[in-house]
Design a protein around this motif. Structure first.
Motif, PDB file in Angstrom:
ATOM      1  N   LYS A  80       0.744  -1.048   0.192  1.00 18.99           N
ATOM      2  CA  LYS A  80       0.094  -0.042   0.022  1.00 18.99           C
ATOM      3  C   LYS A  80       0.776   1.255  -0.132  1.00 18.99           C
ATOM      4  O   LYS A  80       0.618   2.339  -0.772  1.00 18.99           O
ATOM      5  CB  LYS A  80      -0.973  -0.009   1.387  1.00 18.99           C
ATOM      6  N   GLU A  81       2.014   1.456   0.648  1.00 20.47           N
ATOM      7  CA  GLU A  81       2.877   2.529   0.788  1.00 20.47           C
ATOM      8  C   GLU A  81       3.575   2.651  -0.489  1.00 20.47           C
ATOM      9  O   GLU A  81       3.595   3.795  -1.123  1.00 20.47           O
ATOM     10  CB  GLU A  81       3.946   2.225   2.057  1.00 20.47           C
ATOM     11  N   LEU A  82       3.973   1.258  -1.085  1.00 25.48           N
ATOM     12  CA  LEU A  82       4.593   1.541  -2.483  1.00 25.48           C
ATOM     13  C   LEU A  82       3.620   2.089  -3.449  1.00 25.48           C
ATOM     14  O   LEU A  82       4.042   3.046  -4.424  1.00 25.48           O
ATOM     15  CB  LEU A  82       5.205   0.279  -2.896  1.00 25.48           C
ATOM     16  N   GLN A  83       2.466   1.644  -3.359  1.00 26.02           N
ATOM     17  CA  GLN A  83       1.235   2.111  -4.331  1.00 26.02           C
ATOM     18  C   GLN A  83       1.251   3.803  -4.317  1.00 26.02           C
ATOM     19  O   GLN A  83       1.256   4.404  -5.298  1.00 26.02           O
ATOM     20  CB  GLN A  83       0.252   1.268  -3.983  1.00 26.02           C
ATOM     21  N   ASN A  84       1.016   4.077  -3.104  1.00 29.52           N
ATOM     22  CA  ASN A  84       0.830   5.670  -3.045  1.00 29.52           C
ATOM     23  C   ASN A  84       2.171   6.422  -3.312  1.00 29.52           C
ATOM     24  O   ASN A  84       2.139   7.301  -3.795  1.00 29.52           O
ATOM     25  CB  ASN A  84       0.532   5.733  -1.449  1.00 29.52           C
TER      26      ASN A  84
END
Length: 854
Positions: free
Chosen positions: A761-765
């Motif tokens: 999720k952090e990488l996607q954002n």
């Protein structure tokens, strides 16, 4: 000023006619809006608002309560051999499930609102010639459907639950090899390291040990047989506790329209403990055949949801009404958490009418002789933590020596008895007695120890004479003793210290929660409650009494049944298929990914396929090859793994059928596809697409001839790869796939699932921020984050293919098979084609054929 319109709660406005509000039009508009509104999870607002639907229990409803033991007390006349029955006295029995038995016994009082039928074992063996007579008596007088087991079956069954399931469900990791031999089906079970000098176990004993799991399933099947005989469509089935974990799947296969609920009165372990069970997935899939699963506290519900995610790859989310939901092969399972209460009205009646209560109250006051009383009341077993309480008692005398002579500890240890009449945990009981002896030797009279079950009058009189109740259990699911203690201590308004591992530790207001292994903290908590001022005692006691009065066993049961009936009525109203044909254990296995809630109905596919003449079949080949190329990712084991040659033969058969056009889509590179299918006969007659449609080959073209889309700009790749490599360094087990021309992917399938999901999720954002000005699309899948060029999708290729065939007469059957969020574009294109082209004109004819889409 706006005078000719009105806004509804949904945010849409309704025009007014001549300054007046058109009520009927507003209702129609609101109903249409609710039917069309869909949230991000794909659920309509009508589905989300199911909790607003009013549900009433009626005598037409039938509820079957399936439990290991019937809530009956069975007595056999030694001379005549006749049986007499009465309702069980509740948790006054000397069994480890006495609190759950109390709940079961109280549920028969709901017969005024619904029909209650019990299914279970009597606890004694009944001769074959007496079974018919006993069955008729129980049906007529108690509405019970008995299950008959002989002594050997009952002993082996209880041995399996007590030695294998109960420790696991109470967070005890197995360390003995018997765990393996219990599940083996071979006669040559491995010999234990602790074999006797006489030699290995005999073949008969090995065979018995190796069939315990099969025997457990056989006994679970026996509990369903009497239910099936009386079952009617839509009846509610409530299954209680870990002894019957396989019953939901059996009910689902034999009573498909049953509204099944499963109630845990035991804890549910964390995934790290539960995964040690060899039958972990079988049990999970069986439980997920239920419509609703109930836990006593959310901690155990969270553990169950984590097991769904880690063991079965299922996702869960919250829905309105305070429930969580798991989608299992198209079957929606609701997860509910609330603690059961007591029958406080009956308890108060017994307190006022039983003359023995006053007599024992006087006796207890004489025994304690004006001293303050600290009470420990629990089963005599290791999980009750009585030794930890005695350790805290020693710490209390060290930290606060002034209590000596002013405080007395009363320890009541209830002995547990097995099915064969022997006392359980005798070694632990001896250890408790030794600790009590040591304390009284150092401080005479400090501890009063009783190892027996106290009758109602003596127990409640003791509760009324106590200043502090202490529960130091290591792990308990359902324990109703604190509730009874609250209702009995109306005069002294006593407080209580509870272990944070007790199921009701967060339920009763004012309870002081401690870690029982921190003896000094528990001692300080006891001392603080002994010095608590009266107005604080009155305040917390009033809240505790209000909670116990409002949250009874009956309100708990009614709310549970209403939630189940409300959920079922909502699903039927929305046209859901409530049968479990798609998720039964041993009949239909789950794919690698979670199946869509709009799962494919095979019979509809067969029917549409048989009447069609021109068929387009689009298959995500990764769905077929993943278990073969990566067996470690297959959820079911070797039984569903087929060879690559078998897959090729199936594809050749489909492609060779007259009227079929087969396309195989993949995220792999052209080189990888060639290595997989290079030796397949007839491959030139199949359409291939690699890298999500960037490279493709038309049916009839040579295998080495690939068409590609126009040149793309890969200036974004360096930025994306730099970020992904940073996350790879910080996430053990993750890796980057950068071999494809149009995309780069960060995978975390080998990592801890929770940590990988968080990092994903952090990488996607992070990627969205850094690549916002590039023509790319960022996709988060089940275990990966992918960045790919805009417009390079499987959906774009399928749209191109459909347009190509539309110029050549079109097709009247389109089948799309996929397993991931990356295939959603393909499904959207196929659905749009179905909407826009409901019929096609047959070449050289004036007839029209309906387009079927699956």
């Amino acid at each position: 000023r706006i005078s000719n319109r009105m806004f509804t709660p949904e945010g849409v406005f309704v025009l007014l006619e001549d300054g007046r509000f058109n009520v009927e039009r507003a209702k129609l508009f609101d109903r249409q809006h609710k039917q069309l509104a869909v949230d991000r999870e794909g659920r309509t607002s009508k589905y989300n608002s199911y909790s607003d639907t009013e549900v009433k229990l009626t005598p037409n409803e039938t509820v079957y309560i399936v439990s290991y033991l019937l809530p009956l007390k069975t007595t056999r006349n030694a001379s005549t051999g006749e049986f007499t029955f009465s309702w069980h006295p509740g948790y006054t029995s000397n069994t480890s499930s006495r609190h759950a038995m109390y709940v079961l016994e109280k549920l028969h009082n709901l017969n005024a609102k619904v029909q209650i039928w019990y299914v279970g074992w009597l606890g004694v063996e009944v001769a074959l010639e007496q079974q018919d007579e006993v069955s008729e008596t129980l049906k007529r007088d108690f509405q019970c459907l008995p299950v008959f087991m002989n002594t050997t079956q009952a002993r082996d069954f209880q041995d399996f639950t007590d030695s294998i399931l109960r420790p696991i469900f109470h967070f005890v990791a197995p360390t003995e090899p018997e765990m393996c031999t219990t599940y083996t089906t071979q006669h040559s079970a491995p010999v234990s390291d602790h074999a006797t000098p006489a030699g290995p176990r005999s073949p008969r004993k090995q065979d018995a040990a190796g069939n315990k799991w099969l025997m457990y399933n056989k006994v679970n099947l026996m509990y369903v047989d009497p239910l099936v005989e009386r079952f009617n469509d839509g009846d509610v089935v409530l299954v209680f506790d870990m002894e019957l974990t396989m019953v939901p799947s059996i009910v689902g296969s034999r009573c498909r329209s049953a509204n099944v609920g499963y109630v845990f009165s035991t804890p549910f372990p964390s995934s790290d403990i539960f995964r040690m069970l060899p039958s972990r997935k079988e049990i999970m899939r069986s439980l997920l055949n239920s419509d609703m699963i109930h836990f006593q506290c959310f901690t155990y519900a969270r553990h169950f949801l984590t097991c769904c995610s880690r063991l079965l790859g299922l996702e869960y989310h919250s829905i309105r009404g305070g429930l969580a939901q798991v989608n299992f092969n198209g079957h929606r399972v609701q997860i509910r958490a609330s603690h059961v209460g007591m029958d406080t009205v009956k308890l108060l009646e017994n307190l006022s009418s039983d003359p023995g209560v006053k007599e024992h109250t006087t006796l207890w006051r004489d025994r304690v002789a004006g001293r303050r009383v600290v009470l420990g009341y629990d089963e005599c077993e290791p999980k009750s933590g009585i030794t930890l309480l005695l350790t805290a008692c020693q710490s209390l005398t060290t930290l606060f020596p002034s209590i000596l002579g002013n405080v007395v500890f009363v320890i009541v240890a209830i002995p547990l008895v097995g099915s064969d009449g022997r006392q359980l945990h005798a070694a632990y009981a001896a250890r408790v007695e030794q600790m009590v002896s040591d304390i009284n030797t150092k401080h005479p009279g400090l501890v009063m120890y009783y190892q027996r079950r106290m009758p109602f009058a003596e127990r409640t009189a003791l509760f009324a004479s106590v200043d502090v109740l202490v529960n130091s259990c290591i792990r308990h699911g359902l324990n109703l003793m604190p509730f009874e203690f609250v209702m009995c201590s109306s005069q002294r308004k006593a407080g209580f210290v509870v272990s944070e591992f007790l199921g009701c530790s967060r339920v009763l207001p004012g309870a002081v929660r401690t870690n029982p292994w921190r003896d000094e903290d528990m001692a300080k908590a006891i001392h603080r409650l002994l010095l608590l001022e009266d107005h604080h005692k009155e305040y917390w006691h009033s809240l505790q009494v209000a909670f116990c009065t409002n949250n009874t066993v009956y309100s708990w049961a009614e709310n549970l049944l209403k939630d189940m009936i409300r959920m079922r009525s909502t699903m039927l109203e929305m046209g859901e298929d409530v049968s479990r044909a798609g998720c039964r254990v041993g009949i239909a296995k789950m794919t690698h990914k979670e199946m869509s809630k709009n799962y494919l109905k095979v019979e509809q596919v067969y029917k549409a396929y048989s009447v069609a003449e021109a068929r387009l079949i689009v298959v995500d080949i990764d769905l077929l090859l993943r278990p073969v190329l990566h067996p470690e990712k297959a959820l079911e084991g070797s039984k569903i793994l087929v060879s690559r040659n078998e897959i090729m033969k199936c594809l050749q058969h489909v492609a060779g059928h007259p009227g079929n056009v087969l396309w195989l889509l993949s995220s792999a590179t052209p080189h990888e596809l060639k290595s997989w299918f290079g030796d397949m006969q007839g491959l030139d007659q199949i359409g291939l697409a690699a890298e999500d449609g960037y490279c493709y080959k038309w049916p009839g073209s040579p295998v080495g001839r690939w068409d590609i889309k126009s040149e793309i700009d890969n200036g974004w790749k360096d930025v994306a790869l730099g970020l992904m490599r940073q996350y790879t360094e910080r996430t053990n087990g993750s890796y980057v796939d950068d071999e494809k021309t149009t995309s780069v992917t960060w995978h975390w399938e080998r990592c801890n699932p929770d940590f990988g999901t968080l990092q994903g999720k952090e990488l996607q954002n992070h990627l969205k921020e850094m690549l916002s000005h590039f023509p790319v699309r960022i996709i988060k899948g089940k275990t990966y984050v992918r960045v790919r060029c805009e417009g390079v999708t499987k959906g774009a290729l399928v749209e191109h293919v459909i347009k190509h065939y539309n110029t050549r007469g079109g097709v009247d059957f389109v089948l799309g098979l996929g397993d991931d969020v990356a295939d959603s574009d393909m499904f959207e294109v196929i659905a749009a084609y179905h909407r826009d082209a409901q019929y096609r004109v047959v070449s050289n004819s004036e007839t029209m054929r309906e387009v079927k889409v699956c």
